[in-house]
Design a protein around this motif. Structure first.
Motif, PDB file in Angstrom:
ATOM      1  N   ASN A 115       0.823  -1.208   0.000  1.00 30.96           N
ATOM      2  CA  ASN A 115       0.000   0.000   0.000  1.00 30.96           C
ATOM      3  C   ASN A 115       0.859   1.262   0.000  1.00 30.96           C
ATOM      4  OD1 ASN A 115      -2.477  -1.206  -0.161  1.00 30.96           O
ATOM      5  ND2 ASN A 115      -2.834  -1.225   2.040  1.00 30.96           N
ATOM      6  N   ALA A 116       2.022   1.203   0.628  1.00 28.74           N
ATOM      7  CA  ALA A 116       2.939   2.348   0.607  1.00 28.74           C
ATOM      8  C   ALA A 116       3.383   2.623  -0.829  1.00 28.74           C
ATOM      9  CB  ALA A 116       4.148   2.073   1.497  1.00 28.74           C
ATOM     10  N   ASP A 117       3.704   1.564  -1.570  1.00 27.00           N
ATOM     11  CA  ASP A 117       4.111   1.719  -2.975  1.00 27.00           C
ATOM     12  C   ASP A 117       2.976   2.320  -3.801  1.00 27.00           C
ATOM     13  OD1 ASP A 117       6.562   0.614  -2.354  1.00 27.00           O
ATOM     14  OD2 ASP A 117       6.022  -1.406  -3.054  1.00 27.00           O
ATOM     15  N   LYS A 118       1.764   1.835  -3.572  1.00 24.99           N
ATOM     16  CA  LYS A 118       0.605   2.331  -4.331  1.00 24.99           C
ATOM     17  C   LYS A 118       0.321   3.800  -4.014  1.00 24.99           C
ATOM     18  CE  LYS A 118      -1.593  -2.207  -4.567  1.00 24.99           C
ATOM     19  NZ  LYS A 118      -2.702  -3.058  -4.059  1.00 24.99           N
ATOM     20  N   LEU A 119       0.482   4.165  -2.756  1.00 24.25           N
ATOM     21  CA  LEU A 119       0.247   5.559  -2.369  1.00 24.25           C
ATOM     22  C   LEU A 119       1.218   6.499  -3.083  1.00 24.25           C
ATOM     23  CD1 LEU A 119      -0.514   5.748   1.471  1.00 24.25           C
ATOM     24  CD2 LEU A 119      -1.945   6.503  -0.426  1.00 24.25           C
ATOM     25  N   GLU A 120       2.463   6.082  -3.198  1.00 21.27           N
ATOM     26  CA  GLU A 120       3.460   6.921  -3.860  1.00 21.27           C
ATOM     27  C   GLU A 120       3.206   7.049  -5.355  1.00 21.27           C
ATOM     28  OE1 GLU A 120       7.278   6.309  -0.871  1.00 21.27           O
ATOM     29  OE2 GLU A 120       7.050   4.988  -2.604  1.00 21.27           O
ATOM     30  N   LYS A 121       2.501   6.074  -5.934  1.00 22.70           N
ATOM     31  CA  LYS A 121       2.211   6.110  -7.370  1.00 22.70           C
ATOM     32  C   LYS A 121       0.834   6.708  -7.672  1.00 22.70           C
ATOM     33  CE  LYS A 121       4.970   1.941  -8.199  1.00 22.70           C
ATOM     34  NZ  LYS A 121       4.913   0.498  -8.574  1.00 22.70           N
ATOM     35  N   VAL A 209     -29.193   4.235   3.613  1.00 23.71           N
ATOM     36  CA  VAL A 209     -29.010   4.875   2.302  1.00 23.71           C
ATOM     37  C   VAL A 209     -27.988   6.002   2.413  1.00 23.71           C
ATOM     38  CG1 VAL A 209     -30.123   6.320   0.551  1.00 23.71           C
ATOM     39  CG2 VAL A 209     -31.284   4.287   1.402  1.00 23.71           C
ATOM     40  N   GLU A 210     -28.096   6.790   3.465  1.00 25.96           N
ATOM     41  CA  GLU A 210     -27.164   7.905   3.670  1.00 25.96           C
ATOM     42  C   GLU A 210     -25.727   7.402   3.824  1.00 25.96           C
ATOM     43  OE1 GLU A 210     -26.416  11.634   6.798  1.00 25.96           O
ATOM     44  OE2 GLU A 210     -28.084  10.248   7.080  1.00 25.96           O
ATOM     45  N   GLN A 211     -25.550   6.369   4.632  1.00 27.93           N
ATOM     46  CA  GLN A 211     -24.216   5.808   4.840  1.00 27.93           C
ATOM     47  C   GLN A 211     -23.693   5.168   3.565  1.00 27.93           C
ATOM     48  OE1 GLN A 211     -22.205   6.195   7.171  1.00 27.93           O
ATOM     49  NE2 GLN A 211     -20.661   4.597   6.945  1.00 27.93           N
ATOM     50  N   LEU A 212     -24.560   4.484   2.833  1.00 26.30           N
ATOM     51  CA  LEU A 212     -24.150   3.841   1.583  1.00 26.30           C
ATOM     52  C   LEU A 212     -23.715   4.882   0.564  1.00 26.30           C
ATOM     53  CD1 LEU A 212     -23.839   1.375  -0.186  1.00 26.30           C
ATOM     54  CD2 LEU A 212     -26.287   1.495  -0.698  1.00 26.30           C
ATOM     55  N   HIS A 213     -24.430   5.989   0.492  1.00 31.58           N
ATOM     56  CA  HIS A 213     -24.079   7.071  -0.431  1.00 31.58           C
ATOM     57  C   HIS A 213     -22.689   7.601  -0.110  1.00 31.58           C
ATOM     58  CE1 HIS A 213     -24.280  10.880  -2.599  1.00 31.58           C
ATOM     59  NE2 HIS A 213     -25.320  10.399  -3.257  1.00 31.58           N
ATOM     60  N   LYS A 214     -22.419   7.800   1.172  1.00 33.74           N
ATOM     61  CA  LYS A 214     -21.113   8.305   1.605  1.00 33.74           C
ATOM     62  C   LYS A 214     -20.003   7.331   1.237  1.00 33.74           C
ATOM     63  CE  LYS A 214     -18.571   9.449   5.855  1.00 33.74           C
ATOM     64  NZ  LYS A 214     -18.670   9.545   7.333  1.00 33.74           N
ATOM     65  N   GLN A 215     -20.221   6.044   1.496  1.00 31.70           N
ATOM     66  CA  GLN A 215     -19.209   5.039   1.187  1.00 31.70           C
ATOM     67  C   GLN A 215     -18.989   4.906  -0.323  1.00 31.70           C
ATOM     68  OE1 GLN A 215     -17.235   3.695   3.125  1.00 31.70           O
ATOM     69  NE2 GLN A 215     -18.119   3.668   5.166  1.00 31.70           N
ATOM     70  N   TYR A 216     -20.055   5.053  -1.083  1.00 32.97           N
ATOM     71  CA  TYR A 216     -19.949   4.966  -2.540  1.00 32.97           C
ATOM     72  C   TYR A 216     -19.035   6.072  -3.070  1.00 32.97           C
ATOM     73  CZ  TYR A 216     -21.510   4.498  -7.425  1.00 32.97           C
ATOM     74  OH  TYR A 216     -21.564   4.315  -8.787  1.00 32.97           O
ATOM     75  N   VAL A 217     -19.296   7.296  -2.635  1.00 29.17           N
ATOM     76  CA  VAL A 217     -18.480   8.434  -3.073  1.00 29.17           C
ATOM     77  C   VAL A 217     -17.026   8.232  -2.638  1.00 29.17           C
ATOM     78  CG1 VAL A 217     -18.103  10.922  -2.791  1.00 29.17           C
ATOM     79  CG2 VAL A 217     -20.425  10.033  -3.092  1.00 29.17           C
ATOM     80  N   HIS A 218     -16.852   7.786  -1.409  1.00 28.33           N
ATOM     81  CA  HIS A 218     -15.528   7.517  -0.860  1.00 28.33           C
ATOM     82  C   HIS A 218     -14.777   6.534  -1.757  1.00 28.33           C
ATOM     83  CE1 HIS A 218     -13.183   6.434   3.093  1.00 28.33           C
ATOM     84  NE2 HIS A 218     -12.377   6.531   2.062  1.00 28.33           N
ATOM     85  N   LYS A 219     -15.397   5.403  -2.014  1.00 28.96           N
ATOM     86  CA  LYS A 219     -14.739   4.354  -2.795  1.00 28.96           C
ATOM     87  C   LYS A 219     -14.448   4.812  -4.219  1.00 28.96           C
ATOM     88  CE  LYS A 219     -15.101  -0.478  -4.173  1.00 28.96           C
ATOM     89  NZ  LYS A 219     -13.699  -0.736  -3.800  1.00 28.96           N
ATOM     90  N   GLY A 226      -6.384   5.917  -7.804  1.00 29.94           N
ATOM     91  CA  GLY A 226      -5.473   4.802  -7.589  1.00 29.94           C
ATOM     92  C   GLY A 226      -4.983   4.693  -6.150  1.00 29.94           C
ATOM     93  N   VAL A 227      -5.782   5.190  -5.213  1.00 30.69           N
ATOM     94  CA  VAL A 227      -5.413   5.136  -3.796  1.00 30.69           C
ATOM     95  C   VAL A 227      -5.918   3.825  -3.201  1.00 30.69           C
ATOM     96  CG1 VAL A 227      -5.744   6.202  -1.530  1.00 30.69           C
ATOM     97  CG2 VAL A 227      -5.464   7.634  -3.550  1.00 30.69           C
ATOM     98  N   PRO A 228      -5.061   3.044  -2.561  1.00 27.35           N
ATOM     99  CA  PRO A 228      -5.480   1.752  -2.008  1.00 27.35           C
ATOM    100  C   PRO A 228      -6.279   1.914  -0.723  1.00 27.35           C
ATOM    101  CG  PRO A 228      -3.231   2.191  -1.369  1.00 27.35           C
ATOM    102  CD  PRO A 228      -3.631   3.317  -2.288  1.00 27.35           C
ATOM    103  N   ARG A 229      -7.053   0.898  -0.386  1.00 27.56           N
ATOM    104  CA  ARG A 229      -7.703   0.848   0.913  1.00 27.56           C
ATOM    105  C   ARG A 229      -6.701   0.312   1.912  1.00 27.56           C
ATOM    106  NH1 ARG A 229     -13.125   1.858   0.780  1.00 27.56           N
ATOM    107  NH2 ARG A 229     -12.627   2.352   2.943  1.00 27.56           N
ATOM    108  N   SER A 231      -7.287  -0.531   5.227  1.00 28.81           N
ATOM    109  CA  SER A 231      -7.814  -1.415   6.254  1.00 28.81           C
ATOM    110  C   SER A 231      -7.370  -2.859   6.049  1.00 28.81           C
ATOM    111  CB  SER A 231      -9.344  -1.356   6.245  1.00 28.81           C
ATOM    112  OG  SER A 231      -9.900  -2.378   7.043  1.00 28.81           O
ATOM    113  N   LEU A 232      -7.174  -3.579   7.160  1.00 26.92           N
ATOM    114  CA  LEU A 232      -6.821  -4.989   7.104  1.00 26.92           C
ATOM    115  C   LEU A 232      -7.918  -5.825   6.472  1.00 26.92           C
ATOM    116  CD1 LEU A 232      -5.206  -5.459  10.642  1.00 26.92           C
ATOM    117  CD2 LEU A 232      -4.022  -5.275   8.453  1.00 26.92           C
ATOM    118  N   PHE A 233      -9.132  -5.314   6.444  1.00 26.00           N
ATOM    119  CA  PHE A 233     -10.229  -6.051   5.818  1.00 26.00           C
ATOM    120  C   PHE A 233     -10.002  -6.203   4.317  1.00 26.00           C
ATOM    121  CE2 PHE A 233     -12.323  -4.949   9.743  1.00 26.00           C
ATOM    122  CZ  PHE A 233     -13.159  -6.030   9.980  1.00 26.00           C
ATOM    123  N   TYR A 234      -9.129  -5.357   3.754  1.00 25.48           N
ATOM    124  CA  TYR A 234      -8.855  -5.425   2.313  1.00 25.48           C
ATOM    125  C   TYR A 234      -7.593  -6.222   2.010  1.00 25.48           C
ATOM    126  CZ  TYR A 234     -12.453  -1.942   1.484  1.00 25.48           C
ATOM    127  OH  TYR A 234     -13.656  -1.306   1.405  1.00 25.48           O
TER     128      TYR A 234
END
Length: 236
Positions: A115-121, A209-219, A226-229, A231-234
């Motif tokens: 993820n550090a490599d991806k952030l730099e790119k 719906v409100e939370q889903l909208h926020k997460q959609y825009v975020h993602k 090209g910014v990685p997630r 979280s360890l969940f990913y």
């Protein structure tokens, strides 16, 4: 919430299995999984809800429309989560803190470095007063330091603490990204979210719906740059 590090993968596999294959999950689907994860809905509740939603669908006399989104299963997932919560009252919690097998310190360190490599790119938008590139490089350095510390210890870190730190890094990055992104781009992404969510609103509560909208825009914004997630969940 228990450490279901394969949370996203298992939900994806179960949904595609019940849908009998087809396209991969959409941005809307991934955003919905994120809202479930953030709400602390257990993996087993999500899987049970997906099965129940498809079982009900199979009993319908007419199936002119195929299930194309996880949002169709949303109400069943929430119901399953409530049922599990009631069933858990008085439970001893013997399984609390159990980790998935095969989750190793070396895997976490490799994930952080990747993820550090991806952030730099990453191709982040620049705007006066918002040093997005500098923040990305700073966070890449932080990820590498975390990886080095894990390797020195040679054992799994306290995963809840690491996840909390990664969440802080991601939230800071996203806040700057939102501020630096041109207004027109944000309007377009929000309109896209509205269009994709619209057919499934009746299956969800207003807060969901409100939370889903926020997460959609975020993602979507992270994907565009090209910014990685983090979280360890990913990880998987």
């Amino acid at each position: 919430m228990e450490n279901y590090f394969n949370y996203f993968t298992e939900i994806e596999e179960r949904f595609l299995q019940r849908r009998s294959g087809g396209l991969l999950l959409s941005t809307l689907d991934w955003a919905l999984i994120e809202t479930w994860k953030d709400a602390g809905i257990p993996l087993q509740a999500v899987l049970r809800g997906i099965d129940e939603a498809f079982d009900r669908y199979a009993q319908r006399p007419s199936k002119t429309k195929k299930v194309n989104s996880l949002a169709y299963c949303s109400q069943a997932v929430l119901t399953a989560a409530e049922d599990m919560k009631e069933a858990a009252v008085g439970a001893t919690g013997e399984e609390k803190g159990r980790r998935e097998p095969g989750f190793e310190a070396a895997q976490i360190a490799a994930f952080l470095r990747g993820n550090a490599d991806k952030l730099e790119k990453a191709k982040l938008p620049e705007r006066a007063g918002f040093a997005t590139g500098a923040l990305a490089r700073e966070e890449a350095g932080s990820l590498r330091k975390l990886a080095e510390a894990i390797e020195r210890e040679g054992k799994l870190p306290r995963l809840e603490d690491l996840e909390r730190r990664l969440t802080v890094l991601e939230e800071k990055l996203f806040a700057v990204l939102m501020a630096a992104t041109p207004d027109e781009d944000l309007v377009n992404v929000r309109a896209e979210a509205d269009r994709d969510i619209a057919p499934y609103r009746r299956h969800m509560t207003a807060s969901q719906v409100e939370q889903l909208h926020k997460q959609y825009v975020h993602k979507r914004l992270l994907e565009r740059c090209g910014v990685p997630r983090l979280s360890l969940f990913y990880m998987h």
